[in-house]
Design a protein around this motif. Structure first.
Motif, short mmCIF file in Angstrom:
data_model
loop_
_atom_site.label_atom_id
_atom_site.label_comp_id
_atom_site.label_asym_id
_atom_site.label_seq_id
_atom_site.Cartn_x
_atom_site.Cartn_y
_atom_site.Cartn_z
N ARG A 144 0.80 -1.22 0.00
CA ARG A 144 0.00 0.00 0.00
C ARG A 144 0.84 1.28 0.00
O ARG A 144 0.30 2.38 0.12
CB ARG A 144 -0.95 0.00 1.19
CG ARG A 144 -2.07 -1.00 1.00
CD ARG A 144 -2.91 -1.14 2.24
NE ARG A 144 -4.03 -2.06 2.05
CZ ARG A 144 -3.93 -3.37 2.05
NH1 ARG A 144 -2.77 -3.96 2.18
NH2 ARG A 144 -5.00 -4.12 1.88
N LEU A 145 2.15 1.14 -0.10
CA LEU A 145 3.02 2.31 -0.13
C LEU A 145 2.64 3.22 -1.30
O LEU A 145 2.34 2.75 -2.40
CB LEU A 145 4.49 1.90 -0.29
CG LEU A 145 5.22 1.45 0.95
CD1 LEU A 145 6.62 0.95 0.58
CD2 LEU A 145 5.32 2.56 1.97
N LEU A 146 2.69 4.51 -1.05
CA LEU A 146 2.37 5.47 -2.11
C LEU A 146 3.63 5.79 -2.91
O LEU A 146 4.17 6.88 -2.85
CB LEU A 146 1.78 6.74 -1.49
CG LEU A 146 0.47 6.52 -0.73
CD1 LEU A 146 0.01 7.81 -0.07
CD2 LEU A 146 -0.61 5.98 -1.65
N VAL A 147 4.09 4.79 -3.64
CA VAL A 147 5.25 4.94 -4.52
C VAL A 147 4.85 4.52 -5.92
O VAL A 147 3.90 3.76 -6.11
CB VAL A 147 6.45 4.10 -4.03
CG1 VAL A 147 6.96 4.58 -2.69
CG2 VAL A 147 6.10 2.62 -3.97
N GLN A 148 5.57 5.02 -6.88
CA GLN A 148 5.33 4.63 -8.27
C GLN A 148 6.62 4.06 -8.82
O GLN A 148 7.66 4.69 -8.68
CB GLN A 148 4.89 5.84 -9.11
CG GLN A 148 3.50 6.33 -8.77
CD GLN A 148 2.42 5.29 -9.04
OE1 GLN A 148 2.54 4.50 -9.96
NE2 GLN A 148 1.39 5.29 -8.22
N PRO A 149 6.63 2.92 -9.42
CA PRO A 149 5.49 2.01 -9.54
C PRO A 149 5.18 1.36 -8.20
O PRO A 149 6.04 1.25 -7.33
CB PRO A 149 5.97 0.98 -10.57
CG PRO A 149 7.45 0.95 -10.40
CD PRO A 149 7.84 2.36 -10.02
#
Length: 114
Positions: free
Chosen positions: A66-71
């Motif tokens: 659920r980390l808010l990282v991309q990708p």
């Protein structure tokens, strides 16, 4: 802590640091270079073990996916990260309801006991 390198290029780690980290004359260290400097890290050979609860593994998986990282971290990748970096070096401790309910009281007792 500041250390000096002698004329032979040797760096001596203080005994207190070696004792605290379990570094002995046979310990292998890895030197990692970065733009900020260097990092010495003990090379794990399988003898370093920890303990982790089943719930902690599940919470780590949930946090990674659920980390808010991309990708985003794919669930399969999160599983691999946990297996290679946590489970591989740990003894998994199952805990039932009784243990979970008892843990806060034990923690509080340890904190409050002089």
């Amino acid at each position: 802590m500041k250390l000096r390198i002698d004329k032979a290029g040797c760096l001596v780690l203080p005994k207190s640091v070696r004792s605290q980290l379990g570094i002995t004359p046979e310990t292998t260290l890895e030197l990692v270079q970065s733009a900020d400097g260097i990092l010495l890290r003990r090379v794990v050979k399988g003898e370093d073990r920890g303990f982790i609860g089943v719930r902690s593994i599940a919470e780590t998986y949930a946090a990674l996916t659920r980390l808010l990282v991309q990708p985003r971290i794919h669930p399969n990748e999160a599983g691999r990260i946990i297996r290679e970096n946590i489970v591989r070096h740990s003894t998994i401790v199952p805990a039932g309801e009784a243990e979970y309910l008892q843990a806060p009281a034990e923690s509080q007792a340890r904190i409050c006991t002089p």
